[in-house]
Write a protein that holds these residues in place. Structure first.
Motif, PDB file in Angstrom:
ATOM      1  N   ALA A 158       0.814  -1.221   0.000  1.00 44.49           N
ATOM      2  CA  ALA A 158       0.000   0.000   0.000  1.00 44.49           C
ATOM      3  C   ALA A 158       0.847   1.272   0.000  1.00 44.49           C
ATOM      4  CB  ALA A 158      -0.930   0.003   1.216  1.00 44.49           C
ATOM      5  N   LEU A 159       2.152   1.151  -0.235  1.00 43.39           N
ATOM      6  CA  LEU A 159       3.043   2.311  -0.124  1.00 43.39           C
ATOM      7  C   LEU A 159       3.367   2.952  -1.469  1.00 43.39           C
ATOM      8  CD1 LEU A 159       5.536   1.052   2.635  1.00 43.39           C
ATOM      9  CD2 LEU A 159       3.496   2.484   2.894  1.00 43.39           C
ATOM     10  N   GLY A 160       2.732   2.499  -2.522  1.00 45.96           N
ATOM     11  CA  GLY A 160       2.937   3.135  -3.820  1.00 45.96           C
ATOM     12  C   GLY A 160       4.292   2.888  -4.437  1.00 45.96           C
ATOM     13  N   ILE A 161       4.836   1.687  -4.274  1.00 45.39           N
ATOM     14  CA  ILE A 161       6.136   1.354  -4.852  1.00 45.39           C
ATOM     15  C   ILE A 161       6.029   1.328  -6.377  1.00 45.39           C
ATOM     16  CG2 ILE A 161       7.972  -0.372  -4.986  1.00 45.39           C
ATOM     17  CD1 ILE A 161       7.719   0.902  -2.232  1.00 45.39           C
ATOM     18  N   SER A 162       6.907   2.092  -7.054  1.00 46.14           N
ATOM     19  CA  SER A 162       6.917   2.143  -8.519  1.00 46.14           C
ATOM     20  C   SER A 162       7.789   1.053  -9.122  1.00 46.14           C
ATOM     21  CB  SER A 162       7.442   3.494  -9.017  1.00 46.14           C
ATOM     22  OG  SER A 162       6.774   4.569  -8.417  1.00 46.14           O
ATOM     23  N   ALA A 163       8.896   0.748  -8.446  1.00 46.60           N
ATOM     24  CA  ALA A 163       9.851  -0.208  -8.992  1.00 46.60           C
ATOM     25  C   ALA A 163      10.722  -0.760  -7.871  1.00 46.60           C
ATOM     26  CB  ALA A 163      10.723   0.446 -10.065  1.00 46.60           C
ATOM     27  N   ILE A 164      11.297  -1.915  -8.154  1.00 47.09           N
ATOM     28  CA  ILE A 164      12.246  -2.565  -7.250  1.00 47.09           C
ATOM     29  C   ILE A 164      13.639  -2.352  -7.813  1.00 47.09           C
ATOM     30  CG2 ILE A 164      13.003  -4.807  -6.351  1.00 47.09           C
ATOM     31  CD1 ILE A 164      10.031  -5.690  -6.539  1.00 47.09           C
ATOM     32  N   ILE A 165      14.617  -2.226  -6.938  1.00 47.32           N
ATOM     33  CA  ILE A 165      16.003  -2.048  -7.367  1.00 47.32           C
ATOM     34  C   ILE A 165      16.880  -2.672  -6.291  1.00 47.32           C
ATOM     35  CG2 ILE A 165      16.401   0.195  -6.248  1.00 47.32           C
ATOM     36  CD1 ILE A 165      17.662   1.085  -8.986  1.00 47.32           C
ATOM     37  N   SER A 166      18.032  -3.164  -6.641  1.00 46.48           N
ATOM     38  CA  SER A 166      18.890  -3.774  -5.626  1.00 46.48           C
ATOM     39  C   SER A 166      20.253  -3.107  -5.600  1.00 46.48           C
ATOM     40  CB  SER A 166      19.045  -5.279  -5.866  1.00 46.48           C
ATOM     41  OG  SER A 166      19.653  -5.548  -7.110  1.00 46.48           O
ATOM     42  N   VAL A 167      20.935  -3.252  -4.472  1.00 42.76           N
ATOM     43  CA  VAL A 167      22.304  -2.757  -4.358  1.00 42.76           C
ATOM     44  C   VAL A 167      23.136  -3.429  -5.447  1.00 42.76           C
ATOM     45  CG1 VAL A 167      24.358  -2.759  -2.890  1.00 42.76           C
ATOM     46  CG2 VAL A 167      22.110  -2.301  -1.893  1.00 42.76           C
ATOM     47  N   PRO A 168      23.878  -2.667  -6.253  1.00 44.18           N
ATOM     48  CA  PRO A 168      24.626  -3.263  -7.367  1.00 44.18           C
ATOM     49  C   PRO A 168      25.636  -4.299  -6.885  1.00 44.18           C
ATOM     50  CG  PRO A 168      24.603  -0.872  -7.536  1.00 44.18           C
ATOM     51  CD  PRO A 168      24.080  -1.217  -6.181  1.00 44.18           C
ATOM     52  N   SER A 169      25.851  -5.293  -7.713  1.00 44.35           N
ATOM     53  CA  SER A 169      26.851  -6.313  -7.406  1.00 44.35           C
ATOM     54  C   SER A 169      28.250  -5.719  -7.525  1.00 44.35           C
ATOM     55  CB  SER A 169      26.699  -7.487  -8.363  1.00 44.35           C
ATOM     56  OG  SER A 169      27.734  -8.422  -8.172  1.00 44.35           O
ATOM     57  N   GLU A 187       9.367 -10.477 -10.621  1.00 43.87           N
ATOM     58  CA  GLU A 187       8.572 -11.473 -11.342  1.00 43.87           C
ATOM     59  C   GLU A 187       7.316 -11.852 -10.569  1.00 43.87           C
ATOM     60  OE1 GLU A 187      12.478 -13.595 -13.455  1.00 43.87           O
ATOM     61  OE2 GLU A 187      11.504 -14.518 -11.717  1.00 43.87           O
ATOM     62  N   LYS A 188       7.459 -12.032  -9.261  1.00 44.00           N
ATOM     63  CA  LYS A 188       6.336 -12.457  -8.432  1.00 44.00           C
ATOM     64  C   LYS A 188       5.289 -11.357  -8.272  1.00 44.00           C
ATOM     65  CE  LYS A 188       8.996 -15.703  -5.517  1.00 44.00           C
ATOM     66  NZ  LYS A 188       8.078 -16.853  -5.480  1.00 44.00           N
ATOM     67  N   LEU A 189       5.752 -10.104  -8.181  1.00 43.37           N
ATOM     68  CA  LEU A 189       4.859  -8.997  -7.848  1.00 43.37           C
ATOM     69  C   LEU A 189       4.443  -8.174  -9.067  1.00 43.37           C
ATOM     70  CD1 LEU A 189       6.877  -7.833  -4.723  1.00 43.37           C
ATOM     71  CD2 LEU A 189       4.684  -9.038  -4.679  1.00 43.37           C
ATOM     72  N   MET A 190       5.055  -8.472 -10.215  1.00 42.95           N
ATOM     73  CA  MET A 190       4.768  -7.710 -11.432  1.00 42.95           C
ATOM     74  C   MET A 190       5.094  -6.224 -11.231  1.00 42.95           C
ATOM     75  SD  MET A 190       3.874 -10.106 -13.441  1.00 42.95           S
ATOM     76  CE  MET A 190       3.216  -9.248 -14.862  1.00 42.95           C
ATOM     77  N   VAL A 191       6.209  -5.971 -10.551  1.00 44.11           N
ATOM     78  CA  VAL A 191       6.724  -4.621 -10.336  1.00 44.11           C
ATOM     79  C   VAL A 191       8.071  -4.544 -11.056  1.00 44.11           C
ATOM     80  CG1 VAL A 191       7.516  -2.938  -8.620  1.00 44.11           C
ATOM     81  CG2 VAL A 191       5.574  -4.427  -8.096  1.00 44.11           C
ATOM     82  N   PRO A 192       8.336  -3.501 -11.846  1.00 40.90           N
ATOM     83  CA  PRO A 192       9.586  -3.442 -12.620  1.00 40.90           C
ATOM     84  C   PRO A 192      10.831  -3.528 -11.745  1.00 40.90           C
ATOM     85  CG  PRO A 192       8.058  -1.723 -13.316  1.00 40.90           C
ATOM     86  CD  PRO A 192       7.469  -2.338 -12.088  1.00 40.90           C
ATOM     87  N   ASP A 193      11.861  -4.212 -12.253  1.00 39.19           N
ATOM     88  CA  ASP A 193      13.161  -4.293 -11.605  1.00 39.19           C
ATOM     89  C   ASP A 193      14.114  -3.364 -12.356  1.00 39.19           C
ATOM     90  OD1 ASP A 193      15.565  -4.931 -10.408  1.00 39.19           O
ATOM     91  OD2 ASP A 193      15.694  -6.958 -11.262  1.00 39.19           O
ATOM     92  N   LEU A 194      14.592  -2.326 -11.679  1.00 35.56           N
ATOM     93  CA  LEU A 194      15.468  -1.335 -12.314  1.00 35.56           C
ATOM     94  C   LEU A 194      16.932  -1.518 -11.933  1.00 35.56           C
ATOM     95  CD1 LEU A 194      13.371   1.966 -12.033  1.00 35.56           C
ATOM     96  CD2 LEU A 194      13.422   0.270 -13.876  1.00 35.56           C
ATOM     97  N   THR A 195      17.285  -2.699 -11.428  1.00 35.18           N
ATOM     98  CA  THR A 195      18.659  -2.919 -10.978  1.00 35.18           C
ATOM     99  C   THR A 195      19.671  -2.638 -12.080  1.00 35.18           C
ATOM    100  OG1 THR A 195      17.984  -4.532  -9.312  1.00 35.18           O
ATOM    101  CG2 THR A 195      20.265  -4.628 -10.045  1.00 35.18           C
ATOM    102  N   ASN A 196      19.333  -2.959 -13.323  1.00 35.70           N
ATOM    103  CA  ASN A 196      20.268  -2.723 -14.425  1.00 35.70           C
ATOM    104  C   ASN A 196      20.471  -1.241 -14.722  1.00 35.70           C
ATOM    105  OD1 ASN A 196      20.749  -5.449 -14.848  1.00 35.70           O
ATOM    106  ND2 ASN A 196      19.112  -5.662 -16.365  1.00 35.70           N
ATOM    107  N   GLU A 197      19.697  -0.387 -14.064  1.00 35.46           N
ATOM    108  CA  GLU A 197      19.815   1.050 -14.294  1.00 35.46           C
ATOM    109  C   GLU A 197      20.853   1.710 -13.391  1.00 35.46           C
ATOM    110  OE1 GLU A 197      18.045   2.456 -16.856  1.00 35.46           O
ATOM    111  OE2 GLU A 197      17.541   0.347 -17.197  1.00 35.46           O
ATOM    112  N   ILE A 198      21.464   0.933 -12.497  1.00 34.55           N
ATOM    113  CA  ILE A 198      22.518   1.487 -11.632  1.00 34.55           C
ATOM    114  C   ILE A 198      23.721   0.550 -11.633  1.00 34.55           C
ATOM    115  CG2 ILE A 198      20.909   2.722 -10.135  1.00 34.55           C
ATOM    116  CD1 ILE A 198      21.289   0.534  -8.040  1.00 34.55           C
TER     117      ILE A 198
END
Length: 278
Positions: A158-169, A187-198
């Motif tokens: 319910a927090l309005g998350i636009s995308a998921i991102i992770s600490v870069p490897s 994949e599970k939540l159908m929320v974009p993963d922007l990890t490749n953007e950082i």
């Protein structure tokens, strides 16, 4: 315009992070450090009281309003409970989330699925994290993804998350545990993963033994490349273990500088100590 934006989404700086680190306590866990946060009243009109030391992370998902304790006793925030029904509801809410760790941070919320250690032994989630990270155990990784999905649905949906991102490897050629978890959550939540953007702008090197200040400045020396695609988005940053918080907050500082709005942090576990590399 930038000043107005900074009012709503303050820059994350080392100075603000250092001031945060000076505060104590740094975690709330209703299954361990704050088992007695909810107490029945022994007299008066109230049925009971809930007292917590800080409101960061917790108040954003707690369904009842907490109030600033201006008297300075029993913790920094409180709620007086005036009915048995409400006391029972709050007790059940806390019990259901007794493993979660609410972390004092500069993120809108910072939550770990569990503490890494209970007494002198790893928790079940701590064991899964060890197997997933150091033994490359795929089954353990999948189980952690399920656990984080449950935390997300409970705390973040319910927090309005636009995308998921992770600490870069540290090694762009390999998929780190945070990278894997961000991908599976996406994949599970159908929320974009922007990890490749950082990405780190150069080799990050080993920073575990550095002090918090040295970590921050070492990361700043490496630098981070951030795509403009994060601008205006509410991001959920994924990491494995939260220790000092220096890496997560440095990454957060770069996301905020690139225009990200609300920043949330979800970790697998919280380290044993709050004074790591102080």
């Amino acid at each position: 315009m930038s000043d107005l934006r900074d009012l709503f989404y303050p820059p994350i700086t080392f100075e603000r992070f250092a001031a945060l680190r000076a505060k104590s306590p740094k975690r709330i866990c209703f299954g361990s450090t704050h088992k007695t946060a909810l107490k029945k009243a022994v007299s008066g009109k109230a049925v009971g009281f809930l007292n917590i030391p800080f409101s960061e992370s917790f108040s954003a998902i707690f369904p009842w309003q907490m109030f600033n304790n201006t008297k300075g006793i029993h913790g920094g925030f409180y709620r007086s409970i005036h009915s048995t029904e409400e006391y029972t509801q709050i007790s059940a809410w806390l019990e259901q989330r007794s493993n979660l760790v609410f972390i004092r941070s500069l993120f809108t919320t910072a939550i770990a699925a569990a503490e890494h250690y209970a007494d002198d032994a790893r928790t079940k989630i701590g064991e899964l994290e060890k197997a997933a990270k150091y033994d490359a155990n795929l089954d353990a990784r999948e189980k952690l993804a399920v656990i984080l999905e449950e935390v997300y649905r409970d705390c973040h949906a319910a927090l309005g998350i636009s995308a998921i991102i992770s600490v870069p490897s540290s090694n762009p050629a390999s998929l780190s545990l945070p990278n894997f978890l961000a991908r599976r959550l996406s994949e599970k939540l159908m929320v974009p993963d922007l990890t490749n953007e950082i990405a780190w702008a150069g080799p990050k090197g080993e920073i575990k033994t550095l002090t918090v200040e040295q970590k921050w400045h070492a990361l700043a020396g490496v630098g981070m490349l951030v795509s403009g695609s994060v601008a205006g988005k509410n991001l959920l940053l994924i990491d494995d273990m939260y220790q000092s918080g220096a890496t997560a907050h440095y990454v957060g500082s770069q996301l905020r500088a690139a225009g990200a709005d609300d920043l949330h942090l979800l970790c697998v576990s919280k380290g044993r100590r709050d004074t790591d590399n102080q």
